[in-house]
Structures are given as C-alpha cells and as structure tokens.
Design an enzyme around this catalytic site. Structure first.
Site, PDB file in Angstrom:
ATOM      1  N   GLN A  47     -11.918  -4.968  -9.802  1.00 50.42           N
ATOM      2  CA  GLN A  47     -12.928  -4.360 -10.662  1.00 50.42           C
ATOM      3  C   GLN A  47     -13.579  -5.366 -11.611  1.00 50.42           C
ATOM      4  OE1 GLN A  47      -9.761  -1.129 -11.548  1.00 50.42           O
ATOM      5  NE2 GLN A  47     -11.699  -0.199 -12.101  1.00 50.42           N
ATOM      6  N   HIS A 147      -2.549  -4.104  -7.547  1.00 46.51           N
ATOM      7  CA  HIS A 147      -3.299  -2.882  -7.824  1.00 46.51           C
ATOM      8  C   HIS A 147      -4.252  -2.597  -6.673  1.00 46.51           C
ATOM      9  CE1 HIS A 147      -6.387  -0.448 -10.347  1.00 46.51           C
ATOM     10  NE2 HIS A 147      -5.492   0.350  -9.791  1.00 46.51           N
ATOM     11  N   GLU A 193       0.285   2.109 -10.581  1.00 49.70           N
ATOM     12  CA  GLU A 193      -0.072   3.459 -10.156  1.00 49.70           C
ATOM     13  C   GLU A 193       0.258   3.789  -8.700  1.00 49.70           C
ATOM     14  OE1 GLU A 193      -3.903   4.293 -13.023  1.00 49.70           O
ATOM     15  OE2 GLU A 193      -4.278   3.415 -11.051  1.00 49.70           O
ATOM     16  N   TYR A 336      -4.466   9.347 -19.394  1.00 45.59           N
ATOM     17  CA  TYR A 336      -5.823   9.640 -19.839  1.00 45.59           C
ATOM     18  C   TYR A 336      -6.002  11.055 -20.360  1.00 45.59           C
ATOM     19  CZ  TYR A 336      -7.241   5.226 -17.767  1.00 45.59           C
ATOM     20  OH  TYR A 336      -7.377   3.886 -17.490  1.00 45.59           O
ATOM     21  N   GLU A 406      -2.728   1.711 -19.870  1.00 45.00           N
ATOM     22  CA  GLU A 406      -4.122   2.145 -19.784  1.00 45.00           C
ATOM     23  C   GLU A 406      -4.270   3.458 -20.531  1.00 45.00           C
ATOM     24  OE1 GLU A 406      -5.974   2.454 -15.967  1.00 45.00           O
ATOM     25  OE2 GLU A 406      -5.190   0.527 -15.266  1.00 45.00           O
ATOM     26  N   TRP A 448      -8.184   1.061 -22.048  1.00 49.73           N
ATOM     27  CA  TRP A 448      -8.950   0.788 -20.838  1.00 49.73           C
ATOM     28  C   TRP A 448     -10.408   1.070 -21.141  1.00 49.73           C
ATOM     29  CZ3 TRP A 448      -7.804  -1.564 -16.386  1.00 49.73           C
ATOM     30  CH2 TRP A 448      -8.715  -1.454 -15.340  1.00 49.73           C
ATOM     31  N   PHE A 465     -16.297   2.220 -19.337  1.00 49.77           N
ATOM     32  CA  PHE A 465     -15.088   2.351 -20.146  1.00 49.77           C
ATOM     33  C   PHE A 465     -14.924   1.240 -21.175  1.00 49.77           C
ATOM     34  CE2 PHE A 465     -14.038   5.106 -16.657  1.00 49.77           C
ATOM     35  CZ  PHE A 465     -13.091   5.999 -17.133  1.00 49.77           C
TER      36      PHE A 465
END
Length: 514
Positions: A47, A147, A193, A336, A406, A448, A465
């Site tokens: 990313q 990731h 994750e 989140y 995050e 994040w 973000f």
C-alpha cells in the site's frame, strides 16, 4: 443511533484543550500513559512502497490480483504512496509530528525475489537506509514480516499458504529479516490479520490470492472454500511459531527483541438479548479471536470451531501444539469498529460447507441495516468496543501484552481539515487509557495510517486514512499534513490536554480497514 459529531478546540495558549464526545468523561494528556508506552502510526508495503518493478522486486500475489483487473477500482499499487523513493521525507515528517513509533511491513518479494534463496542487495539497501533514518530520528521501529503479499513464485509453485511447505520458506525469510535488521529492530510481528485474510482471500476470494469455490465465492479460478481458509490459518500459525522458535534460539539473547502475531479485531453486540443471538455472538468471537489466540495460549483450536468445521479443521500434532503454545511475546491488535450480530437461521448442516456457514452468524453495522453472513467491517465510532475487546482477551486468554497496531478513521474526502478523524482518534486513545487503568496490558498504540495509502478495497480515491495527505494525481505524490497531524503532534510533543465526554455511538465516515 446516529448522532452528530461535535468538536470544540479551545486554545488556552499552549497546550491545546480538546473537548470531545465519546467514551465516558475523561481528561488526559500524553503523560497519563505508562512511561514505556509508545504512540505511532503505520503503513504496509504494498500500500505504501510502490516501486513495484524496480531494483529486482518481483510480483507478489497482490500484483497479480490488481493487474488481473479484479480490484473494484481497477487500480494497482505499482506506485502507491511512492514510499520507496520518499521514505526519507516521510521519516522527517514523522519526526516533526513527534511520532514515537512507526510500524511498517517488509515486502517478501522485494527482499527475496524468488521467495527463497538469494537476497536482493538493493532491497537490503532500501530497508537498512529506512531503518537507519528511523534510528537517527529516535523513532521506535515495529516491523511486520507478512501482510498479504506472498511472492507469486511460491503461490505458483505449491499454492502458498495452503501448503505446509510455506513453513520452511517463511522461516528462512524471517531468518534473513532477523539477521539483517535485528540489531536495530526490537519489535517483530510475523503475520498481519490472518483471521481476516482467511475469509477474504480463501473463502470469498475478494482479496489475494483470490481463491474460492462455487457456490461460496465467485470470480475465482481455483480454490476450495470449505477447507482452504482453515489450511491457511493452520500453516500461518505453524510458520509463525517456527519463526518465533528460530528467533528465540538464534537471535534473542544478542538482539533482545520481542516477537508476536497480529489479529484483526472487531467487537460484537448481540442484536437482541435472546439466548440464540447471544450464542451467535459468542461463536463469532471464537472465530475472530479464538482462531488465533486459543492455539497460542492453549495449544489447540476452540471447541466451538471443532464442532462447526469438523474434519475440515486441521489437527495439531503434539509437537506442533507444543511449538505453537506460548509462541509470542505480545499480540498485535488491529481494531476499527463494532457490529451487531444475530444467529443465521438459514444455515443448514450440509456435506459441503464453507467458513461463512460454519460461523453461522449474521452481521449488521447498524440495527437498521440488512444483515449479511460475512464478517463486515463496521463504520460506527464505538470506542467502548475496543475496551470490551481488550477485556474479553484478558478474561479468556490472560493479561497478554498487547500493541494496538492499527486504529483509524477513513474518509472519502481529501480535506485537510479532518475534524472527524481527530474526533475518532481522541475517543479511541481515551478508550485505550481507560482499558489500561482497568488492568489491560496495552504497550503501544499505532494509528492507521501515517500517510494516505493505496487502500485494499478502495484504491486511491475511495478512502483516505492518513495523518498526511498524499496527492495521488501528482507524479511526485506530494505530501501535506492534515489538521489531525497537528493535533497528534500537540498531544505527543506538547502534552496537550484532551477531554472526552460520554456520548455513546456516534456515526462517522467509514474507518474499516482490512
């Protein structure tokens, strides 16, 4: 219930006084957190880095996925935030903001282009240079080794994570990371994750490696939704444990680092108070939290999962169970939001069943939403959900050291005046402090994200973000700090006072991130 966001910045010379509504009334400063607690921000290799075909990097499963046109926005991370070329500028910005920690991931296909074997010297130069810049800036370094970006060569050779062969290859990759960077890196995370990747990548096929099977997923060329999510997690745990054992036996004495694994977290509220809904909620918790934490603490999967998946759930040998148990120094938590849960009465036990059917739970972001059987990232601002999650982990698995790796709020707007993000961050930081005061062993908080990134579902234009805005229409990927960066800086560098007033659920822009 939707309520408006309220924010009042009152400047009393310095520091700032920030009045917010959110978790129960609390006034605090940076100094209210433990002395060894670290506040930071994060990015992720695909990313952030870009440079997809530069200096020897080879395609990962993310490159294959986006270049096949499967991404909803038909965009790729070939350039992303261009961190490969702009990391020095970014570290300078981190220092100016006052970040105490930075969490980033290493690209396996950049460091070892063939997946195993020869190390890419250009990649060593890049990561060493970035790490050295962080050291010079006095920023604590948190490295994630994986990731969702497996070298495509290993995916092609033996199916990647669904094969036990991945354990040796991941361990060898981790060995290179420890050897080359471990003299300066103290905080290591093996896999990010995995519990989210299992459903998205191997049941529904909506993220790399895009594996699924009819009738459970669509638009996949290969896969088995009934068994591959479980194989992926099983081999992730074994690879993690193998890397941890290697680190402890070969590097820990000299490098004095710590190592853990990360899980995606959300909090679940039963849709009603019925026993059926409460049961569905507990089942969802076992699949989100217990799938990873139960083996790490107790050496085996939860009984709830064994009953649901039956013979499709792999079995740990005695040796594997011993290796996995206690194979962590901390748990990383990505959190989140929260969702409502109810029992999925439409699920009927059948010979052919997938992970979604095994969970047998319906999810709603708000009580008025149409339920979905898929783990859905929430979009409500619910800091109490983070408190509940930390309490649940403490009660079920012990008071584990936890890094919140995050937590953040995304917006479709590119505005620099990101008041909603400030509102969100203040509430969740307050919730973190409340959890610590209630006994949770939280060691750090990383928001994040540091800069705007190529988002996994939204590409460049849908969600932003970052504390720092990135102009993705500019070839130079120009950076510009948002108001939230100034707010975070005042909190970290000038010990500004934050006061959060009790309010309950608050509706805000989406802040779901896988």
């Amino acid at each position: 219930m939707e309520r408006p966001l309220h924010l009042l910045l009152v400047f009393l010379s310095s520091p700032w006084l920030l009045l917010l509504q959110g978790v129960s009334s609390l006034q605090f400063t940076r100094d209210d957190f433990p002395h060894d607690f670290a506040f930071g921000a994060g990015t992720s290799a695909y990313q952030y880095e870009g440079g997809a075909a530069e200096d020897g990097r080879t395609p990962s499963i993310w490159d294959t996925y986006t270049h096949s046109g499967r991404h909803p926005e038909d965009e790729t991370g070939d350039v992303a935030s261009d961190g490969y070329h702009k990391y020095k500028e970014d570290v300078k910005l981190m220092s100016e903001i006052g970040l105490e920690a930075y969490r980033f991931t290493i690209s396996w296909s950049r460091l070892i282009p063939s997946g195993r074997g020869a190390v890419n010297l250009k990649a060593l130069q890049f990561y060493n240079s970035m790490i050295n810049e962080l050291v010079k800036a006095g920023i604590q370094i948190h490295v994630v080794m994986y990731h969702m970006d497996l070298p495509q060569s290993l995916q092609d050779e033996y199916g990647g994570w669904i094969s036990p062969k991945i354990v040796d290859d991941f361990t060898a990759y981790a060995d290179v990371c420890f050897r080359e960077f471990g003299d300066r890196v103290v905080h290591w995370t093996t896999v990010l994750e995995p519990n989210a990747m299992a459903q998205a990548g191997y049941d529904m096929g909506i993220l790399p490696p895009n594996r699924c099977s009819y009738p459970f997923g669509s638009n996949c060329t290969a896969g088995n939704s009934s068994v591959e999510p479980y194989l992926f997690i099983h081999h992730s745990l074994l690879a993690h444990a193998s890397a941890v054992r290697l680190y402890r036996e070969k590097y820990k004495v000299a490098q004095k680092g710590i190592i853990g694994i990360n899980i995606y977290s959300m909090w679940f509220y039963p849709f009603t108070d019925s026993a059926e809904e409460i049961g569905a909620t507990e089942r969802a918790k076992k699949f989100i939290y217990g799938w990873i934490l139960h083996p790490l603490v107790f050496g085996d999967y939860p009984d709830t999962m064994k009953k649901a998946a039956g013979s499709r759930l792999p079995i740990f040998s005695n040796h594997e169970s011993e290796m996995v148990t206690n194979s962590f120094d901390f748990i990383g938590l990505n959190h989140y939001s929260s969702v409502y849960t109810s029992n999925n009465n439409n699920v009927v036990k059948a010979p052919l069943q997938d992970l979604t059917a095994d969970v047998a739970t319906l999810f709603r972001v708000t009580k008025n939403d149409t339920p979905t059987p898929v783990f859905v990232p929430g979009t409500i601002v619910d800091p109490r959900g983070l408190e509940h999650a930390l309490k649940y982990i403490r009660e079920k698995y012990g008071n584990l050291p936890i890094y919140i790796q995050e937590n953040g709020s995304g917006s479709s707007s590119e505005t620099l005046d990101d008041v909603e993000r400030i509102n969100y961050l203040a509430k969740y930081i307050a919730a973190t402090l409340k959890a610590i005061r209630s006994g949770a062993n939280v060691k750090g908080y990383s928001m994040w994200s540091f800069v705007d990134l190529y988002e996994l579902f939204g590409g460049y234009s849908t969600w932003h973000f970052g504390l720092v805005a990135v102009d993705f229409d500019s070839e130079k990927r120009r950076r510009q700090p948002r108001r939230s960066a100034s707010w975070y800086s005042e909190f970290l560098k000038n010990n500004s006072v934050i006061r959060v007033e009790e309010d309950g659920f608050v509706s805000a822009a989406s802040h779901a991130q896988l």
